[in-house]
Scaffold this active site. Structure first.
Site, mmCIF file in Angstrom:
data_model
loop_
_atom_site.group_PDB
_atom_site.id
_atom_site.type_symbol
_atom_site.label_atom_id
_atom_site.label_comp_id
_atom_site.label_asym_id
_atom_site.label_seq_id
_atom_site.Cartn_x
_atom_site.Cartn_y
_atom_site.Cartn_z
ATOM 1 N N CYS A 28 5.668 -6.848 7.674
ATOM 2 C CA CYS A 28 6.853 -6.354 8.191
ATOM 3 C C CYS A 28 7.477 -6.856 9.217
ATOM 4 O O CYS A 28 6.457 -7.806 9.807
ATOM 5 C CB CYS A 28 6.202 -5.265 9.022
ATOM 6 N N CYS B 259 3.365 8.750 0.929
ATOM 7 C CA CYS B 259 3.870 7.754 1.964
ATOM 8 C C CYS B 259 4.333 6.306 1.585
ATOM 9 O O CYS B 259 3.090 6.037 1.137
ATOM 10 C CB CYS B 259 3.151 7.629 3.193
ATOM 11 N N CYS C 195 5.932 -3.895 15.525
ATOM 12 C CA CYS C 195 5.582 -3.712 16.841
ATOM 13 C C CYS C 195 2.955 -3.278 16.961
ATOM 14 O O CYS C 195 2.995 -4.053 15.860
ATOM 15 C CB CYS C 195 5.539 -2.055 16.407
ATOM 16 N N GLU D 178 1.124 -1.450 0.091
ATOM 17 C CA GLU D 178 0.254 -0.194 0.052
ATOM 18 C C GLU D 178 0.898 1.579 -0.048
ATOM 19 O O GLU D 178 2.404 1.061 0.792
ATOM 20 C CB GLU D 178 -0.572 0.044 1.525
ATOM 21 N N CYS E 63 -0.645 6.280 9.736
ATOM 22 C CA CYS E 63 0.173 6.027 10.417
ATOM 23 C C CYS E 63 -0.285 4.784 10.995
ATOM 24 O O CYS E 63 -1.065 4.592 12.025
ATOM 25 C CB CYS E 63 1.206 6.727 11.761
ATOM 26 N N CYS F 275 0.413 -1.950 15.586
ATOM 27 C CA CYS F 275 0.454 -1.671 14.711
ATOM 28 C C CYS F 275 0.338 -2.507 13.273
ATOM 29 O O CYS F 275 0.870 -3.555 13.426
ATOM 30 C CB CYS F 275 2.343 -0.998 13.534
HETATM 31 S S1 SF4 Z 1 5.598 0.314 12.941
HETATM 32 FE FE1 SF4 Z 1 5.033 -1.642 11.584
HETATM 33 S S2 SF4 Z 1 5.927 -0.876 10.009
HETATM 34 FE FE2 SF4 Z 1 6.240 0.329 11.330
HETATM 35 S S3 SF4 Z 1 8.430 -1.176 12.569
HETATM 36 FE FE3 SF4 Z 1 6.922 -1.549 13.567
HETATM 37 S S4 SF4 Z 1 6.039 -2.753 12.752
HETATM 38 FE FE4 SF4 Z 1 6.509 -2.182 10.742
#
Ligand code: SF4
Length: 364
Positions: free
Chosen positions: A114, A107, A118, A94, A337, A121
């Site tokens: 990923c 962006c 996190c 995306e 975000c 996220c």
């Molecule tokens: S915020 Fe999301 S995309 Fe960014 S490093 Fe952490 S897990 Fe990965």
């Protein structure tokens, strides 16, 4: 059968020059090709009329010219546009366009999913599938640019989409080189920002290779909280991260490090967090972007009450920290975000009428 030819946009200009020289062509032809592709958005060598017919035929036969295709575009009430882009192997990433009064920020993603997980996220919850190639990063700029009307340009590119850019550093650096190169996209270095959750050993190599802005996703002021929000902190704890940032060469007050701080209710939004943040940033040219948590399905985290967020910001500002409260953009289409998850957030995804000779205004 799948097309195994290489992607032309995987090459930096120097690499393209070297390739042309090897084939017996004039290396400066690379500048002409770059002008067609990156400046004018032409991806069909047959249309590159200042190249010889022979070179055009070889370019068409030897290379693939597009790495991503737009699958669907969603438009937020605030004008933000999020696109789902499909790679040749079917993977989806995306990219998000954020138009504001005086600039339009794109962006871009650097990985499919990923690995850093996190906890706040949505991308992290997907797990990691693969790195994006240079061509796939660059094609986010190419495809998203086509969504804009002709009188509007992308002014800023931020590497803050899906994935951790510094875990895909070679491809990110090649993409940055094309973004900054005067014969390619010609962005000013201060218009390009690369974000990291804190991959400490790769921060100096990034800035040595590319004069871009650095953004650090901080989100917490103690190891105990950051270990949970950004598990990478267990490998590279706060003290090491901040020491690394302090040791970076060529930073000055005109080139602050941007610190992204997602404000999460009752997790990191107390006045004591603000005071610890002031201490962490002491002596560093910095700017804090505080972003109220963008809730997404399955996440236990919520944004703070507005008064609590204001108190956090006032606490920082009163101690001399430059801080901005970012409005979450595109949160109604899960484009804000931490919300990118390569899935439709509702029924508003549409097949886009891309800008073309017949439709010069674009229209999504
Ligand atoms: S915020 Fe999301 S995309 Fe960014 S490093 Fe952490 S897990 Fe990965």
């Amino acid at each position: 059968m799948s097309d195994t030819r290489p992607q032309l946009k995987d090459l930096t200009l120097d690499a393209l020059r070297a390739h042309l020289a090897k084939c017996g062509d004039a290396p400066w032809r690379a500048d002409q090709i770059a002008a067609w592709v990156y400046t004018r958005g032409v991806e069909d060598p047959a249309a590159m009329t200042d190249l010889s017919a022979d070179l055009r035929a070889r370019l068409a036969a030897d290379w693939r010219w597009r790495a991503l295709e737009v699958e669907a575009v969603e438009r937020s009430a605030d004008g933000t546009r999020k696109a789902r882009l499909a790679a040749a192997d079917g993977e989806i990433v995306e990219a998000v366009l954020i138009p504001e009064a005086r600039r339009t920020t794109l962006c871009v993603s650097t990985q499919v999913g990923c690995p850093l997980a996190c906890s706040f996220c949505a991308t992290g919850a997907l797990g990691f599938r693969r790195n994006l190639s240079t061509a796939e990063i660059i094609d986010q700029v190419m495809r998203m640019r086509e969504l804009l009307p002709e009188d509007r340009q992308i002014t800023n590119v931020v590497f803050m989409g899906m994935g951790e850019p510094l875990l895909n550093l070679p491809h990110v650096l090649s993409a940055v080189e094309l973004l900054l190169h005067p014969k390619a996209f010609a962005f000013a270095p201060r218009r390009v920002t690369v974000s990291t959750a804190g991959v400490v050993p790769k921060i100096a190599p990034l800035l040595e290779a590319a004069p871009v802005n650095l953004a650090v996703s901080l989100h917490a002021t103690t190891d105990a909280v950051r270990d949970v929000l950004v598990p990478l902190n267990r490998r590279f704890p706060l003290e090491l991260l901040m020491e690394t940032l302090r040791g970076l060469p060529r930073l000055g007050p005109r080139r602050p490090i941007f610190f992204e701080y997602t404000l999460i209710r009752n997790v990191n939004d107390a006045p004591e967090d603000a005071r610890r943040l002031v201490r962490l940033l002491r002596g560093l040219p910095s700017k804090v972007n505080a972003i109220p948590m963008n809730p997404h399905p399955g996440s236990p985290y919520r944004p703070p009450e507005p008064a609590v967020a204001e108190r956090f910001l006032a606490e920082l500002a009163s101690r001399g920290v430059r801080v901005t409260l970012r409005r979450p953009r595109g949160s109604d289409i899960a484009a804000a975000c931490g919300q990118l998850a390569a899935r439709a957030s509702g029924s508003r995804f549409v097949k886009p009428p891309l800008r073309s000779a017949e439709n010069p205004a674009g229209g999504v």
